[in-house]
Each structure stands twice: as C-alpha cells, then as structure tokens.
Design a protein around this motif. Structure first.
Motif, PDB file in Angstrom:
ATOM      1  N   ASN A  62     -34.121  -5.779 -46.258  1.00 40.38           N
ATOM      2  CA  ASN A  62     -34.860  -6.291 -47.404  1.00 40.38           C
ATOM      3  C   ASN A  62     -35.809  -7.404 -46.973  1.00 40.38           C
ATOM      4  OD1 ASN A  62     -35.691  -6.866 -49.993  1.00 40.38           O
ATOM      5  ND2 ASN A  62     -33.626  -7.076 -50.840  1.00 40.38           N
ATOM      6  N   PHE A  63     -37.101  -7.146 -47.082  1.00 40.92           N
ATOM      7  CA  PHE A  63     -38.126  -8.104 -46.670  1.00 40.92           C
ATOM      8  C   PHE A  63     -38.031  -9.408 -47.471  1.00 40.92           C
ATOM      9  CE2 PHE A  63     -42.279 -10.000 -47.547  1.00 40.92           C
ATOM     10  CZ  PHE A  63     -42.788 -10.194 -46.271  1.00 40.92           C
ATOM     11  N   GLU A  64     -38.132 -10.531 -46.743  1.00 42.74           N
ATOM     12  CA  GLU A  64     -38.176 -11.841 -47.395  1.00 42.74           C
ATOM     13  C   GLU A  64     -39.488 -12.562 -47.141  1.00 42.74           C
ATOM     14  OE1 GLU A  64     -35.699 -15.585 -46.332  1.00 42.74           O
ATOM     15  OE2 GLU A  64     -34.687 -14.640 -48.050  1.00 42.74           O
ATOM     16  N   SER A  65     -39.962 -12.555 -45.882  1.00 39.47           N
ATOM     17  CA  SER A  65     -41.185 -13.285 -45.567  1.00 39.47           C
ATOM     18  C   SER A  65     -41.730 -12.826 -44.223  1.00 39.47           C
ATOM     19  CB  SER A  65     -40.925 -14.795 -45.519  1.00 39.47           C
ATOM     20  OG  SER A  65     -39.979 -15.109 -44.510  1.00 39.47           O
ATOM     21  N   PHE A  66     -42.957 -13.262 -43.932  1.00 38.99           N
ATOM     22  CA  PHE A  66     -43.561 -12.994 -42.629  1.00 38.99           C
ATOM     23  C   PHE A  66     -43.158 -14.077 -41.631  1.00 38.99           C
ATOM     24  CE2 PHE A  66     -46.735 -11.171 -45.647  1.00 38.99           C
ATOM     25  CZ  PHE A  66     -46.558  -9.845 -45.287  1.00 38.99           C
ATOM     26  N   VAL A  67     -43.107 -13.685 -40.379  1.00 38.44           N
ATOM     27  CA  VAL A  67     -42.962 -14.636 -39.284  1.00 38.44           C
ATOM     28  C   VAL A  67     -44.349 -14.805 -38.675  1.00 38.44           C
ATOM     29  CG1 VAL A  67     -41.892 -15.100 -37.050  1.00 38.44           C
ATOM     30  CG2 VAL A  67     -40.587 -13.933 -38.849  1.00 38.44           C
ATOM     31  N   CYS A  68     -44.901 -16.016 -38.770  1.00 40.47           N
ATOM     32  CA  CYS A  68     -46.299 -16.230 -38.386  1.00 40.47           C
ATOM     33  C   CYS A  68     -46.432 -17.290 -37.300  1.00 40.47           C
ATOM     34  CB  CYS A  68     -47.116 -16.655 -39.602  1.00 40.47           C
ATOM     35  SG  CYS A  68     -47.219 -15.408 -40.901  1.00 40.47           S
ATOM     36  N   GLU A  69     -47.470 -17.111 -36.507  1.00 38.41           N
ATOM     37  CA  GLU A  69     -47.976 -18.151 -35.609  1.00 38.41           C
ATOM     38  C   GLU A  69     -49.448 -18.338 -35.975  1.00 38.41           C
ATOM     39  OE1 GLU A  69     -47.370 -17.179 -31.533  1.00 38.41           O
ATOM     40  OE2 GLU A  69     -45.176 -17.064 -31.709  1.00 38.41           O
ATOM     41  N   GLY A  70     -49.726 -19.392 -36.719  1.00 38.15           N
ATOM     42  CA  GLY A  70     -51.073 -19.538 -37.237  1.00 38.15           C
ATOM     43  C   GLY A  70     -51.396 -18.392 -38.174  1.00 38.15           C
ATOM     44  N   ARG A  71     -52.495 -17.706 -37.919  1.00 38.74           N
ATOM     45  CA  ARG A  71     -52.880 -16.551 -38.742  1.00 38.74           C
ATOM     46  C   ARG A  71     -52.202 -15.262 -38.304  1.00 38.74           C
ATOM     47  NH1 ARG A  71     -57.425 -15.974 -41.745  1.00 38.74           N
ATOM     48  NH2 ARG A  71     -57.693 -13.939 -40.768  1.00 38.74           N
ATOM     49  N   SER A  72     -51.542 -15.293 -37.162  1.00 42.62           N
ATOM     50  CA  SER A  72     -50.973 -14.069 -36.600  1.00 42.62           C
ATOM     51  C   SER A  72     -49.593 -13.776 -37.179  1.00 42.62           C
ATOM     52  CB  SER A  72     -50.838 -14.195 -35.094  1.00 42.62           C
ATOM     53  OG  SER A  72     -51.665 -13.315 -34.438  1.00 42.62           O
ATOM     54  N   VAL A  73     -49.397 -12.564 -37.700  1.00 41.51           N
ATOM     55  CA  VAL A  73     -48.081 -12.123 -38.160  1.00 41.51           C
ATOM     56  C   VAL A  73     -47.331 -11.559 -36.957  1.00 41.51           C
ATOM     57  CG1 VAL A  73     -46.837 -10.532 -39.657  1.00 41.51           C
ATOM     58  CG2 VAL A  73     -48.904 -11.660 -40.489  1.00 41.51           C
ATOM     59  N   ARG A  74     -46.227 -12.201 -36.602  1.00 41.36           N
ATOM     60  CA  ARG A  74     -45.445 -11.807 -35.416  1.00 41.36           C
ATOM     61  C   ARG A  74     -44.199 -11.006 -35.765  1.00 41.36           C
ATOM     62  NH1 ARG A  74     -49.307 -11.978 -31.841  1.00 41.36           N
ATOM     63  NH2 ARG A  74     -50.035 -14.076 -31.281  1.00 41.36           N
ATOM     64  N   ILE A 117     -41.212 -10.044 -39.259  1.00 44.51           N
ATOM     65  CA  ILE A 117     -40.742 -10.304 -40.616  1.00 44.51           C
ATOM     66  C   ILE A 117     -39.368 -10.960 -40.570  1.00 44.51           C
ATOM     67  CG2 ILE A 117     -42.023  -8.361 -41.586  1.00 44.51           C
ATOM     68  CD1 ILE A 117     -39.287  -6.864 -41.794  1.00 44.51           C
ATOM     69  N   LYS A 118     -39.038 -11.626 -41.660  1.00 45.73           N
ATOM     70  CA  LYS A 118     -37.695 -12.154 -41.877  1.00 45.73           C
ATOM     71  C   LYS A 118     -37.086 -11.376 -43.024  1.00 45.73           C
ATOM     72  CE  LYS A 118     -35.210 -16.439 -43.002  1.00 45.73           C
ATOM     73  NZ  LYS A 118     -35.372 -17.883 -43.349  1.00 45.73           N
ATOM     74  N   THR A 119     -35.826 -10.947 -42.867  1.00 48.66           N
ATOM     75  CA  THR A 119     -35.144 -10.178 -43.899  1.00 48.66           C
ATOM     76  C   THR A 119     -34.140 -11.062 -44.642  1.00 48.66           C
ATOM     77  OG1 THR A 119     -33.754  -9.325 -42.093  1.00 48.66           O
ATOM     78  CG2 THR A 119     -35.459  -7.870 -42.960  1.00 48.66           C
ATOM     79  N   LYS A 120     -33.590 -10.533 -45.733  1.00 50.27           N
ATOM     80  CA  LYS A 120     -32.738 -11.314 -46.619  1.00 50.27           C
ATOM     81  C   LYS A 120     -31.451 -11.801 -45.952  1.00 50.27           C
ATOM     82  CE  LYS A 120     -35.126 -10.876 -50.544  1.00 50.27           C
ATOM     83  NZ  LYS A 120     -35.723 -12.016 -51.257  1.00 50.27           N
ATOM     84  N   ASP A 121     -31.074 -11.204 -44.827  1.00 51.12           N
ATOM     85  CA  ASP A 121     -29.887 -11.681 -44.108  1.00 51.12           C
ATOM     86  C   ASP A 121     -30.198 -12.881 -43.221  1.00 51.12           C
ATOM     87  OD1 ASP A 121     -31.401 -10.411 -42.196  1.00 51.12           O
ATOM     88  OD2 ASP A 121     -29.786  -9.140 -41.439  1.00 51.12           O
ATOM     89  N   GLY A 122     -31.442 -13.370 -43.271  1.00 54.59           N
ATOM     90  CA  GLY A 122     -31.830 -14.547 -42.516  1.00 54.59           C
ATOM     91  C   GLY A 122     -32.323 -14.280 -41.110  1.00 54.59           C
ATOM     92  N   LYS A 123     -32.320 -13.013 -40.696  1.00 53.59           N
ATOM     93  CA  LYS A 123     -32.722 -12.677 -39.329  1.00 53.59           C
ATOM     94  C   LYS A 123     -34.219 -12.401 -39.258  1.00 53.59           C
ATOM     95  CE  LYS A 123     -28.234 -10.929 -37.820  1.00 53.59           C
ATOM     96  NZ  LYS A 123     -27.485  -9.807 -37.223  1.00 53.59           N
ATOM     97  N   THR A 124     -34.789 -12.678 -38.083  1.00 54.35           N
ATOM     98  CA  THR A 124     -36.197 -12.383 -37.846  1.00 54.35           C
ATOM     99  C   THR A 124     -36.326 -11.168 -36.942  1.00 54.35           C
ATOM    100  OG1 THR A 124     -36.290 -13.898 -35.957  1.00 54.35           O
ATOM    101  CG2 THR A 124     -36.852 -14.792 -38.121  1.00 54.35           C
ATOM    102  N   HIS A 125     -37.391 -10.439 -37.142  1.00 54.89           N
ATOM    103  CA  HIS A 125     -37.632  -9.203 -36.400  1.00 54.89           C
ATOM    104  C   HIS A 125     -39.082  -9.219 -35.937  1.00 54.89           C
ATOM    105  CE1 HIS A 125     -33.901  -7.864 -38.361  1.00 54.89           C
ATOM    106  NE2 HIS A 125     -34.426  -8.421 -39.444  1.00 54.89           N
ATOM    107  N   THR A 126     -39.290  -9.300 -34.641  1.00 58.94           N
ATOM    108  CA  THR A 126     -40.634  -9.427 -34.096  1.00 58.94           C
ATOM    109  C   THR A 126     -41.301  -8.060 -33.979  1.00 58.94           C
ATOM    110  OG1 THR A 126     -39.812  -9.310 -31.834  1.00 58.94           O
ATOM    111  CG2 THR A 126     -40.042 -11.509 -32.823  1.00 58.94           C
ATOM    112  N   ALA A 127     -42.609  -8.065 -34.001  1.00 64.80           N
ATOM    113  CA  ALA A 127     -43.379  -6.825 -33.880  1.00 64.80           C
ATOM    114  C   ALA A 127     -44.791  -7.158 -33.439  1.00 64.80           C
ATOM    115  CB  ALA A 127     -43.408  -6.075 -35.206  1.00 64.80           C
ATOM    116  N   ASP A 128     -45.459  -6.150 -32.878  1.00 64.21           N
ATOM    117  CA  ASP A 128     -46.876  -6.295 -32.531  1.00 64.21           C
ATOM    118  C   ASP A 128     -47.775  -6.052 -33.730  1.00 64.21           C
ATOM    119  OD1 ASP A 128     -46.538  -6.624 -29.564  1.00 64.21           O
ATOM    120  OD2 ASP A 128     -45.608  -4.648 -29.811  1.00 64.21           O
TER     121      ASP A 128
END
Length: 438
Positions: free
Chosen positions: A191-203, A205-216
């Motif tokens: 379940n999507f919660e938010s984006f993981v960002c570095e500046g303008r770059s989306v790196r 997503i963060k899901t409702k379980d609190g974990k982050t998942h990186t992607a290109d």
C-alpha cells in the motif's frame, strides 16, 4: 520543468496500482527482454482489487470515438489481441456483440457522423451500417417505443461489444506473472504511502508498513485515487458514476436475446447498456458529470466504494434518471427490480483525454491517469503506448497524452456531493430499487 530521461536497460521499475493501466504497462515493459527491466507492481490487495473500476462484470469495447482518431485506432489495434486472449483464456474475456449507437433525434448528430467517417476512412466501411427507423424496429422490436418517441437515428457497428473486465484483468495478471513481473499485494506491504525523494528525483516509494523500496523509475497508475496521492494541478478529479443491474426473467431474456451493447444518445444523454450475460445479469450505466466525495483536509475528491462502505448503493436521483430513461428506451425493464447498484469511480481529466507523462514536480516519475471512464477497452494496447512514453519515445500518443494545464469548462468542479441527505444524493434503500409496476 521536469528533466526526464528514459530508464536504462536492466532498470528497476516500480508500478503503483494493479488495474488496467498498471498491469498492461507491466506486461509491455517486462515483455522487452532486450531491456531486461525488473518490474514490480504494488497494490493494497489481491488482483483484481475489489474497488478498482476495472473489477466489473463488463466494460464497453468500441472504436466509435467521434473525431478522436487516435482512440479509434488504438481500439481497432486492440481487437485482434482481445480475440487472441479469448483463445488463451478458459473464460471468454471479449464478446463481439456489436454496438448499436443512437443519436437523440431523427438524424445522426455530429459525433456519430464523425465516428462513421473515420471508421470508413480507415477502410472498414463493411463494419458499419446506418439504420432507418423501420430497420431498427424490425431488428429490435422491443425498441419500438424509443423510435416512436422520435429517436429514430442509429447505426450498428458489427465489430465491438464488451469485455468481462474482471476476467480480463485476471488474464493479464497471469500473463505478467508468467514473464517475471513481481507483485507485492498487501494492505500494508503493498500500500503506497509516499515517494522517496532526493531533491526532485523520485528514488522509490514508502509503503504503509514503513518500509522503503528503491527504484530507477516509478510509475503511478492509481486510477481515481491519483489526485488524492499527488498534486495533479486540478487537471484530474475523482468522480463517481452510477451503475445498476437487473436480473430479467426467462421471458425477457428470450425477448432481448439479440440485444447488442447499446448507446442511447450517449454523446449527449450518457446512458448505455449491455446484453444479458451468462449469469443472467443485465447492466445499465450512466456516464455523466457524476458525484464527488471531498475529503475534509483539502476538499480533494476521493473514491467512496463498497469496500469501505458496504451498505452504499447509488443516489436517489440516479435511480429516478435510470427509470425515466428506460421507460422510453426499454420499457420491459419497468417490471424489473434493480438487483444491484454501485458507484464506479473515474479519474476524470479536464478534457477527457488520458494523461501519461512525466510529472512536472519530479524528474523520475511517470503518471498514467485520466481514464475518464473509457480506458478498459484499450487493455491489450494501452501498456504498449505507456511503455513508449516511459522510454521517452515521441509519437502521436505521447504528444496527445502529454502533461498539460487546461482551464476547465465552467462548472467542471461543481458536482453533487455523494451521500448528502437530500432529494438528489441520499443513498437509496432496497425499497427504492424495486419496480413500481409490481
């Protein structure tokens, strides 16, 4: 201005949303073995997601698009794949019943005339047949009342009909798994919660379980939830559209056995319907301005569905509108109870066109939304076009669906609020759904 670059070979691509846009895109990207993408789809429950617009018994498959040649061509390109999927699937996913399309008078209106012109110019004159009042009533005697009321202009397109949308979604889901698409389907983990960002770059997503998942690359294919998850600059709004079901008697089934998918002056009135399916259900729907469900924090409309509001039906005014129209178009329904009703949620764009483009606030984010209630027919091909945009390929579709800021027509955001206790939007009871003729 976004600085978007195409993903490199072997990139990891996250797709948020496992409906029509998301699954079709996953299938297209993962099918490119030279690019060797790792494709992962996240959603909050198993596919088909219960309250997704694509989880339905039927959706229209048509090429009749007025002056919109791109959509006509995309629909025609999809037909062969629909037929191929029927050969692959244990359950038929496409039913070529044809389309019966009315205008609201004695002559075809501009939208229908443009549809006929472009279909014929595409080399398919043999698919379409303009019908006189007499031909309509000879072929469909149960529509005599509608024709006598003055609506006597129609044409029939023998190519098109309807898809069993939930079964089609299941079929594409299985095809995705077969070629290595990964799925994370869980109310917390997916379940999507938010984006993981570095500046303008989306790196990632963060899901409702609190974990982050990186992607290109991240692709948001979240349907009518999209404007509540990221800023769509008021170019897309979640609207609820109404659907009803009947269960006709055996006598009525026999009477309506040749009923195709139909549009009753759709370009102006918005009513449309389907043949009785193998489960004995006849669906009728209305594509209109619809309803809103604004959340308190910012008044952004968010879907209100039977997954979270199990007792929801449809607004009382909608039932009245259905009954009034059908009393003229298909009087045989007057003796039938409405056996099921629901509000189906669209992501309505300002101009009714899809938005598939890099989001202007980010450098590595693609948004694919704005279904506007007419995307499902393109399931076989829409992912190919979205994948081309992901890969920054310039073509007619990337230009037509590019990010744009359009001033909405007057009243675009002024729609009834769902569920208010008044004579228009209060939810109906089972008593309201009964036939007044019984």
């Amino acid at each position: 201005m976004t600085q978007y670059e195409a993903p490199k070979p072997s990139s990891k691509i996250i797709i948020v949303g496992g409906g029509c846009f998301g699954l079709s895109t996953a299938l297209a990207l993962a099918s490119d073995k030279l690019k060797n993408y790792t494709v992962i789809v996240y959603d909050r429950e198993q596919i088909p997601v219960r309250d997704a617009a694509s989880n339905d018994i039927s959706k229209v498959v048509r090429m009749d698009y007025g002056d919109n040649k791109l959509c006509m061509e995309l629909a025609i390109d999809s037909i062969d794949i629909w037929n191929q999927w029927n050969k692959e699937s244990k359950v038929p996913v496409y039913h070529n019943t044809g389309m019966l399309i009315f205008s609201g008078g004695s002559k075809l209106c501009e939208n229908e005339l443009n549809s006929l012109k472009h279909i014929r110019n595409a080399g398919h004159s043999d698919w379409v047949e303009e019908l006189s009042a007499g031909q309509i009533t000879d072929r469909y005697p149960y529509l005599e009342n509608y024709v006598k009321s003055g609506v006597s202009a129609a044409y029939y397109n023998k190519v098109g009909g309807w898809c069993n949308s939930s079964e089609a979604i299941k079929h594409v889901y299985e095809k995705c798994k077969e070629i290595g698409v990964q799925f994370v389907l869980d109310e917390k983990k997916g379940n999507f919660e938010s984006f993981v960002c570095e500046g303008r770059s989306v790196r990632g997503i963060k899901t409702k379980d609190g974990k982050t998942h990186t992607a290109d690359r991240v692709i948001m294919t979240t349907g009518s939830w999209t404007p509540s998850l990221l800023d769509m600059k008021r170019q897309v709004i979640a609207t609820g559209q109404v659907v009803i079901h009947f269960r006709p008697s055996d006598k009525i089934k026999k009477l309506l056995e040749n009923l195709p998918v139909w549009f009753g002056d759709f370009s102006r009135a918005g009513f449309y319907g389907f043949p009785i399916n193998s489960d004995g259900v006849m669906k009728v729907a209305l594509h209109s301005t619809g309803y809103l469900n604004p959340r308190e924090s910012d008044q952004v409309s968010v879907p209100r569905t039977q997954s979270t509001h199990a007792q929801d039906t449809i607004p009382i005014r909608a039932v009245q509108d259905f009954r009034n129209f059908l009393s003229s178009f298909l009087p045989v329904t007057e003796e039938l109870d409405i056996t099921y009703s629901r509000v189906c949620w669209y992501a309505d764009s300002v101009d009714g066109e899809f938005i598939v483009a890099p989001h202007p606030d980010y450098d590595d984010l693609i948004v694919a939304t704005g279904d506007s209630g007419h995307a499902m027919k393109f399931l076989p091909m829409i992912g190919t076009r979205i994948a081309q945009i992901v890969e920054k390929i310039d073509n007619e579709y990337s230009r037509a669906w590019a990010w744009r800021i359009i001033e909405p027509r007057a009243g675009f955001y002024d729609r009834p609020i769902l569920g208010e206790s008044n004579s228009i939007t209060r939810m109906v009871t089972s008593i309201d759904l009964r036939s007044s003729k019984l």
